[in-house]
Structure formats: C-alpha cells, structure tokens
Scaffold this motif. Structure first.
Motif, PDB file in Angstrom:
ATOM      1  N   SER A 273       6.571 -11.080   7.759  1.00 31.44           N
ATOM      2  CA  SER A 273       7.318  -9.851   7.467  1.00 31.44           C
ATOM      3  C   SER A 273       6.375  -8.665   7.341  1.00 31.44           C
ATOM      4  CB  SER A 273       8.116 -10.015   6.170  1.00 31.44           C
ATOM      5  OG  SER A 273       8.790  -8.829   5.817  1.00 31.44           O
ATOM      6  N   ALA A 274       6.705  -7.569   8.011  1.00 31.41           N
ATOM      7  CA  ALA A 274       5.907  -6.343   7.937  1.00 31.41           C
ATOM      8  C   ALA A 274       6.845  -5.145   7.924  1.00 31.41           C
ATOM      9  CB  ALA A 274       4.936  -6.243   9.107  1.00 31.41           C
ATOM     10  N   ARG A 275       6.596  -4.224   6.985  1.00 27.91           N
ATOM     11  CA  ARG A 275       7.421  -3.023   6.866  1.00 27.91           C
ATOM     12  C   ARG A 275       6.513  -1.816   6.707  1.00 27.91           C
ATOM     13  NH1 ARG A 275       9.815  -6.777   3.486  1.00 27.91           N
ATOM     14  NH2 ARG A 275       8.857  -5.851   1.640  1.00 27.91           N
ATOM     15  N   ALA A 276       6.869  -0.712   7.373  1.00 31.78           N
ATOM     16  CA  ALA A 276       6.092   0.518   7.269  1.00 31.78           C
ATOM     17  C   ALA A 276       7.040   1.703   7.286  1.00 31.78           C
ATOM     18  CB  ALA A 276       5.086   0.631   8.410  1.00 31.78           C
ATOM     19  N   ARG A 277       6.691   2.723   6.505  1.00 27.45           N
ATOM     20  CA  ARG A 277       7.513   3.933   6.457  1.00 27.45           C
ATOM     21  C   ARG A 277       6.614   5.134   6.232  1.00 27.45           C
ATOM     22  NH1 ARG A 277      12.407   4.298   2.211  1.00 27.45           N
ATOM     23  NH2 ARG A 277      10.659   4.151   0.751  1.00 27.45           N
ATOM     24  N   THR A 278       6.858   6.214   6.966  1.00 25.78           N
ATOM     25  CA  THR A 278       6.074   7.431   6.808  1.00 25.78           C
ATOM     26  C   THR A 278       6.938   8.640   7.142  1.00 25.78           C
ATOM     27  OG1 THR A 278       4.014   8.562   7.458  1.00 25.78           O
ATOM     28  CG2 THR A 278       5.217   7.391   9.174  1.00 25.78           C
ATOM     29  N   GLY A 279       6.460   9.804   6.737  1.00 23.73           N
ATOM     30  CA  GLY A 279       7.174  11.032   7.054  1.00 23.73           C
ATOM     31  C   GLY A 279       6.756  11.566   8.414  1.00 23.73           C
TER      32      GLY A 279
ATOM     33  N   VAL B 164       3.629  -7.753   4.209  1.00 29.14           N
ATOM     34  CA  VAL B 164       2.880  -6.504   4.115  1.00 29.14           C
ATOM     35  C   VAL B 164       3.851  -5.334   4.131  1.00 29.14           C
ATOM     36  CG1 VAL B 164       2.485  -6.506   6.623  1.00 29.14           C
ATOM     37  CG2 VAL B 164       1.089  -5.041   5.150  1.00 29.14           C
ATOM     38  N   THR B 165       3.668  -4.416   3.178  1.00 26.55           N
ATOM     39  CA  THR B 165       4.476  -3.203   3.081  1.00 26.55           C
ATOM     40  C   THR B 165       3.540  -2.020   2.960  1.00 26.55           C
ATOM     41  OG1 THR B 165       6.239  -4.402   1.927  1.00 26.55           O
ATOM     42  CG2 THR B 165       6.271  -2.004   1.790  1.00 26.55           C
ATOM     43  N   ALA B 166       3.727  -1.010   3.792  1.00 21.55           N
ATOM     44  CA  ALA B 166       2.883   0.180   3.758  1.00 21.55           C
ATOM     45  C   ALA B 166       3.769   1.416   3.827  1.00 21.55           C
ATOM     46  CB  ALA B 166       1.882   0.180   4.906  1.00 21.55           C
ATOM     47  N   GLU B 167       3.496   2.374   2.963  1.00 22.09           N
ATOM     48  CA  GLU B 167       4.294   3.597   2.916  1.00 22.09           C
ATOM     49  C   GLU B 167       3.379   4.790   2.711  1.00 22.09           C
ATOM     50  OE1 GLU B 167       8.071   5.509   0.417  1.00 22.09           O
ATOM     51  OE2 GLU B 167       7.458   3.424   0.129  1.00 22.09           O
ATOM     52  N   SER B 168       3.661   5.890   3.409  1.00 25.40           N
ATOM     53  CA  SER B 168       2.872   7.110   3.267  1.00 25.40           C
ATOM     54  C   SER B 168       3.756   8.311   3.560  1.00 25.40           C
ATOM     55  CB  SER B 168       1.677   7.091   4.236  1.00 25.40           C
ATOM     56  OG  SER B 168       0.922   8.287   4.114  1.00 25.40           O
ATOM     57  N   LEU B 169       3.494   9.400   2.876  1.00 24.07           N
ATOM     58  CA  LEU B 169       4.257  10.614   3.154  1.00 24.07           C
ATOM     59  C   LEU B 169       3.811  11.248   4.467  1.00 24.07           C
ATOM     60  CD1 LEU B 169       4.470  12.272  -0.381  1.00 24.07           C
ATOM     61  CD2 LEU B 169       6.137  10.805   0.762  1.00 24.07           C
TER      62      LEU B 169
ATOM     63  N   ALA C  64      10.085  -0.495  10.835  1.00 23.16           N
ATOM     64  CA  ALA C  64       9.273   0.722  10.815  1.00 23.16           C
ATOM     65  C   ALA C  64      10.186   1.929  10.906  1.00 23.16           C
ATOM     66  CB  ALA C  64       8.271   0.734  11.976  1.00 23.16           C
ATOM     67  N   SER C  65       9.909   2.951  10.096  1.00 18.52           N
ATOM     68  CA  SER C  65      10.742   4.152  10.122  1.00 18.52           C
ATOM     69  C   SER C  65       9.890   5.371   9.821  1.00 18.52           C
ATOM     70  CB  SER C  65      11.895   4.047   9.109  1.00 18.52           C
ATOM     71  OG  SER C  65      11.398   3.959   7.790  1.00 18.52           O
ATOM     72  N   SER C  66      10.294   6.505  10.374  1.00 19.00           N
ATOM     73  CA  SER C  66       9.602   7.771  10.135  1.00 19.00           C
ATOM     74  C   SER C  66      10.604   8.910  10.208  1.00 19.00           C
ATOM     75  CB  SER C  66       8.486   7.987  11.167  1.00 19.00           C
ATOM     76  OG  SER C  66       9.025   8.364  12.417  1.00 19.00           O
ATOM     77  N   VAL C  67      10.175  10.069   9.753  1.00 16.75           N
ATOM     78  CA  VAL C  67      10.983  11.279   9.893  1.00 16.75           C
ATOM     79  C   VAL C  67      10.655  11.953  11.224  1.00 16.75           C
ATOM     80  CG1 VAL C  67      11.569  13.527   8.921  1.00 16.75           C
ATOM     81  CG2 VAL C  67      11.137  11.582   7.402  1.00 16.75           C
ATOM     82  N   SER C  68       9.392  12.350  11.401  1.00 17.19           N
ATOM     83  CA  SER C  68       9.000  13.017  12.643  1.00 17.19           C
ATOM     84  C   SER C  68       7.838  12.328  13.345  1.00 17.19           C
ATOM     85  CB  SER C  68       8.613  14.477  12.358  1.00 17.19           C
ATOM     86  OG  SER C  68       7.534  14.537  11.431  1.00 17.19           O
TER      87      SER C  68
ATOM     88  N   VAL D 109       0.846  -1.194   0.000  1.00 11.37           N
ATOM     89  CA  VAL D 109       0.000   0.000   0.000  1.00 11.37           C
ATOM     90  C   VAL D 109       0.879   1.241   0.000  1.00 11.37           C
ATOM     91  CG1 VAL D 109      -1.799   1.296   1.200  1.00 11.37           C
ATOM     92  CG2 VAL D 109      -1.805  -1.211   1.291  1.00 11.37           C
ATOM     93  N   PHE D 110       0.548   2.204  -0.864  1.00 11.21           N
ATOM     94  CA  PHE D 110       1.222   3.504  -0.859  1.00 11.21           C
ATOM     95  C   PHE D 110       0.161   4.599  -0.875  1.00 11.21           C
ATOM     96  CE2 PHE D 110       2.638   7.312  -3.033  1.00 11.21           C
ATOM     97  CZ  PHE D 110       3.764   7.641  -2.301  1.00 11.21           C
TER      98      PHE D 110
END
Length: 218
Positions: free
Chosen positions: A101-107, A84-89, A122-126, A68-69
């Motif tokens: 396996s599960a990965r998530a990334r957001t700003g 499952v992979t999920a990414e959002s700004l 899991a990773s984020s900026v703020s 999902v993006f």
C-alpha cells in the motif's frame, strides 16, 4: 545517528526507551536560519514517522510502516515498507517502493510512483502525477484538480477514467508503448458535470482477472 546542526537554527533533542524514541530540532520562535542534517538508523521493521516544515526527507530500506509529512520539503521513500504514506503542501513526493500500500498527497508538488504497489493512491491540487508501475495492481486511484496525470503501464480494459471540469482525455499508447496519458481537454460539453476533479481508477474485469501494469528526489 549522525549529523550536524547550525547553533543558530535551534537545539537538538532526543528521548524515549527501547520501545520507541523521538528526536528532532527545536527552533526558536523567530524565523531561524541555518543548516541541519540528520542521518538516523532504525531497525528494519521499525515504524517511522517524520514531520518537518521545509526540510527534505529521504527514507531507505525500511520494511515497517513509513509516514512522512512536510510543508514544502521534498520526500523520497525507497525500499519495501509495509505501508507508506507521504503528504506535503508544496513539496515533491517520490515513492520508489515494493509495497502492499502506498498513498501520496500534495498541493502543487510533483508526485512520482515507481515500483510494485498493490494498492496505490495519489492526489494533488495542481501538481502533476507521474505513475510508472510494475506487476499486478489490485486497486488504484489517481486524482488531480488541475494537474496532469501520466500513467505508464498496462492500461487495458481494467482501467477507466472519470472526470468533470475540466474534461479529461484518455489516450491509450500505441502497440509497443504500453501506457496512457491524461490531459485536460479544452472543449467543454454543455452538460459537463460541475465537479472539477479528474481521476484514473481501476475497474475489475468482468471475468475477475486483474490487469497487470508496468511501468531522485524530484
């Protein structure tokens, strides 16, 4: 499938074969306003790929791969996907799954992990990361530049923290409240590393044992 679409928002399209299908909404070049809701049923083991701008996404009971993006929409995935992979700004991401396996990334969005996940990232900026895990974890990596990381589970000797600027403080919860909480530390040592990233990682125990961890749309 079922749903509805405001005519002002664009037009619906669908195409494909029995092996795979693609569907979505084509919007006009100008900024479109309106509401659209799509409820799509797929075979349980299907591979699901979703891309959207500001729409919210919810995926349930899929056993295949899920990708999902979104730009600013919120994402929630539940069930037992193989990956499952999920990414959002800017959108929030919630993964309540039992998955290898599960990965998530957001700003700037919030990331929430719940369930049984063998390999988690899991990773984020703020945005903050809230991790509530159950069962054994073979590998995990949680990173943020300026957000907060809260981990609920067994944070025994198999876990370690690594951080640069800001420095991070690892607080092990008192007995009866398994978990750990990472918060930015205000005081900066003179010899601090120039990196601005902090992470919580699993480090294998010397005897090879793996520590166990326990832990709606945001």
């Amino acid at each position: 499938m079922s749903g509805y679409l405001d005519p002002s928002l664009g037009r619906f399209f669908i195409g494909g074969t029995g092996e795979g299908m693609k569907l979505g909404i084509e919007t006009p070049e100008t900024d479109a306003t309106g509401t659209a809701v799509m409820d799509v049923s797929v075979p349980r083991g299907a591979r699901v790929w979703i891309k959207t701008a500001n729409a919210d996404v919810e995926v349930n009971a899929v056993a295949g791969t899920v990708d999902v993006f979104t730009v600013s929409g919120h994402t929630r995935v539940a069930g037992s996907p193989s990956v499952v992979t999920a990414e959002s700004l800017d959108g929030n991401i919630e993964l309540a799954v039992e998955s290898p396996s599960a990965r998530a990334r957001t700003g700037s969005g919030v990331i929430v992990f719940r369930g049984v996940i063998s390999e988690a990232s899991a990773s984020s900026v703020s945005g903050p990361l809230f991790i509530g895990m159950e069962g054994k974890i073979s590998r995990a990596r949680f990173e943020t530049v300026s957000g907060e990381i809260a981990f609920k589970g067994d944070s025994g000797s198999g876990w370690h923290t690594r951080g640069g600027k800001p420095q991070w403080e690892h607080r092990v919860a008192p007995p009866g409240e398994a978990g750990c909480h990472l918060l930015p530390r205000r005081a900066m040592p003179a010899n601090s590393a120039p990196s601005s990233r902090a992470s919580l990682q699993r480090r294998p125990r010397e005897n090879g044992a793996s520590p166990s961890a326990r832990g709606r749309r945001p």
